[in-house]
Design a protein around this motif. Structure first.
Motif, PDB file in Angstrom:
ATOM      1  N   PRO A 166      14.720 -51.008 -80.034  1.00 12.48           N
ATOM      2  CA  PRO A 166      13.456 -51.266 -79.822  1.00 12.48           C
ATOM      3  C   PRO A 166      12.476 -49.325 -80.524  1.00 12.48           C
ATOM      4  CG  PRO A 166      14.018 -52.278 -77.792  1.00 12.48           C
ATOM      5  CD  PRO A 166      15.380 -51.367 -78.573  1.00 12.48           C
ATOM      6  N   VAL A 167      11.826 -49.741 -81.399  1.00  8.54           N
ATOM      7  CA  VAL A 167      10.944 -48.232 -81.522  1.00  8.54           C
ATOM      8  C   VAL A 167      10.364 -47.416 -80.214  1.00  8.54           C
ATOM      9  CG1 VAL A 167       9.251 -46.871 -83.282  1.00  8.54           C
ATOM     10  CG2 VAL A 167      11.539 -48.884 -84.000  1.00  8.54           C
ATOM     11  N   PRO A 168      10.210 -46.015 -80.030  1.00  9.89           N
ATOM     12  CA  PRO A 168       9.569 -45.855 -78.805  1.00  9.89           C
ATOM     13  C   PRO A 168       8.439 -45.344 -79.670  1.00  9.89           C
ATOM     14  CG  PRO A 168      10.861 -44.178 -79.123  1.00  9.89           C
ATOM     15  CD  PRO A 168      11.489 -45.452 -80.127  1.00  9.89           C
ATOM     16  N   GLY A 169       7.134 -45.677 -78.528  1.00 12.59           N
ATOM     17  CA  GLY A 169       5.916 -45.218 -78.494  1.00 12.59           C
ATOM     18  C   GLY A 169       4.773 -46.368 -79.857  1.00 12.59           C
ATOM     19  N   LEU A 170       5.274 -46.718 -80.048  1.00  3.32           N
ATOM     20  CA  LEU A 170       4.239 -48.301 -80.059  1.00  3.32           C
ATOM     21  C   LEU A 170       3.175 -48.834 -79.602  1.00  3.32           C
ATOM     22  CD1 LEU A 170       6.953 -50.402 -82.885  1.00  3.32           C
ATOM     23  CD2 LEU A 170       5.422 -48.710 -83.763  1.00  3.32           C
ATOM     24  N   GLY A 171       2.346 -48.868 -79.982  1.00  4.46           N
ATOM     25  CA  GLY A 171       1.171 -49.323 -79.497  1.00  4.46           C
ATOM     26  C   GLY A 171       0.981 -50.921 -80.236  1.00  4.46           C
ATOM     27  N   GLY A 172       1.337 -50.741 -81.112  1.00  3.00           N
ATOM     28  CA  GLY A 172       1.055 -52.490 -82.210  1.00  3.00           C
ATOM     29  C   GLY A 172       1.659 -51.825 -82.480  1.00  3.00           C
ATOM     30  N   PRO A 173       2.531 -52.547 -82.817  1.00  2.00           N
ATOM     31  CA  PRO A 173       3.295 -52.571 -84.613  1.00  2.00           C
ATOM     32  C   PRO A 173       2.464 -53.558 -85.500  1.00  2.00           C
ATOM     33  CG  PRO A 173       4.639 -53.175 -83.274  1.00  2.00           C
ATOM     34  CD  PRO A 173       3.955 -52.798 -82.764  1.00  2.00           C
ATOM     35  N   VAL A 174       2.200 -52.967 -86.938  1.00  2.00           N
ATOM     36  CA  VAL A 174       1.523 -54.502 -87.735  1.00  2.00           C
ATOM     37  C   VAL A 174       2.148 -54.709 -89.021  1.00  2.00           C
ATOM     38  CG1 VAL A 174      -0.552 -54.638 -88.894  1.00  2.00           C
ATOM     39  CG2 VAL A 174      -0.670 -54.392 -86.636  1.00  2.00           C
ATOM     40  N   GLY A 175       2.414 -53.621 -90.080  1.00  2.00           N
ATOM     41  CA  GLY A 175       2.921 -53.761 -91.422  1.00  2.00           C
ATOM     42  C   GLY A 175       3.729 -53.139 -90.934  1.00  2.00           C
ATOM     43  N   ILE A 176       4.776 -53.590 -91.709  1.00  2.00           N
ATOM     44  CA  ILE A 176       6.575 -52.365 -91.996  1.00  2.00           C
ATOM     45  C   ILE A 176       5.960 -52.931 -93.848  1.00  2.00           C
ATOM     46  CG2 ILE A 176       9.145 -52.660 -91.374  1.00  2.00           C
ATOM     47  CD1 ILE A 176       7.878 -54.067 -89.572  1.00  2.00           C
ATOM     48  N   GLY A 177       7.027 -51.161 -93.749  1.00  3.04           N
ATOM     49  CA  GLY A 177       7.285 -51.440 -95.258  1.00  3.04           C
ATOM     50  C   GLY A 177       8.679 -50.822 -95.319  1.00  3.04           C
TER      51      GLY A 177
END
Length: 206
Positions: free
Chosen positions: A50-61
């Motif tokens: 799990p990536v710390p600090g994410l508030g709401g990931p949407v897109g990934i490149g």
């Protein structure tokens, strides 16, 4: 005339001598079954913690080296996940929320596109921003100003949500349009751009 048999014992003594197998598994009693997919004994685990600090990931490149770029809509930022050690750092020179060049408001789609650039659908600001992957510096802004009256014009947006690129280095921007009082969306379309931001008017769909 010598007798030539029309059959052959393949599974002789519960073995398959001189037989090459591909995509099959041989049981202890000599029976054949299709190989399991994947044919692994160990239990697969999540390759990315799990990536710390994410508030709401949407897109990934992802770039050619496997480094991930995650659009965090909740915190209006872009996070860079290193492909070697998994370190997570904000993309340099990018901040938010805000509407100035280089600032983001609810970013959604993100792709690593041609010419070493990161393209970000800056939805809250009704624009696409282009950043240099190496330095994080802003290269360009598509769709300014964020004026609702201009959203239907070629090269402008209501709220761009997603991005894609083809093998000819053309960039596609998906925009759902706006949602009215009745809860229905209108004005959605996909626009195509050159890497420099010139809109292909002939392609625009509605």
């Amino acid at each position: 005339m010598a007798y030539t048999p029309t059959y052959r014992y393949l599974a002789l003594e519960r073995r398959w001598p001189c037989v090459l197998s591909s995509g099959i598994e041989v049981g202890a009693d000599g029976t054949l079954t299709l190989a399991r997919v994947p044919a692994l004994d160990e239990v697969l685990t999540d390759p990315l913690p799990p990536v710390p600090g994410l508030g709401g990931p949407v897109g990934i490149g992802v770039d050619a080296c496997g480094t991930l770029y995650v659009a965090d809509a909740g915190r209006s930022t872009i996070l860079r996940v290193d492909s070697c050690d998994g370190r997570v750092t904000p993309l340099a020179c990018v901040s938010g929320p805000g509407s100035d060049p280089g600032e983001l408001d609810t970013p959604r789609g993100v792709i690593v596109g041609p010419r070493g650039a990161l393209y970000v659908a800056d939805s809250g600001n009704a624009r696409v921003q282009v950043f240099d992957l190496l330095t994080g510096q802003l290269r360009g802004v598509w769709g300014e100003p964020a004026d609702p009256s201009l959203a239907s014009l070629p090269g402008h947006f209501a709220q761009p949500w997603d991005l894609a690129a083809d093998r000819h280095d053309m960039i596609y921007v998906a925009d759902p349009g706006t949602i009215g009082a009745a809860g229905r969306w209108s004005g959605g379309r996909v626009q195509r751009f050159t890497p420099d931001g010139a809109v292909d008017i002939a392609f625009t769909t509605r």
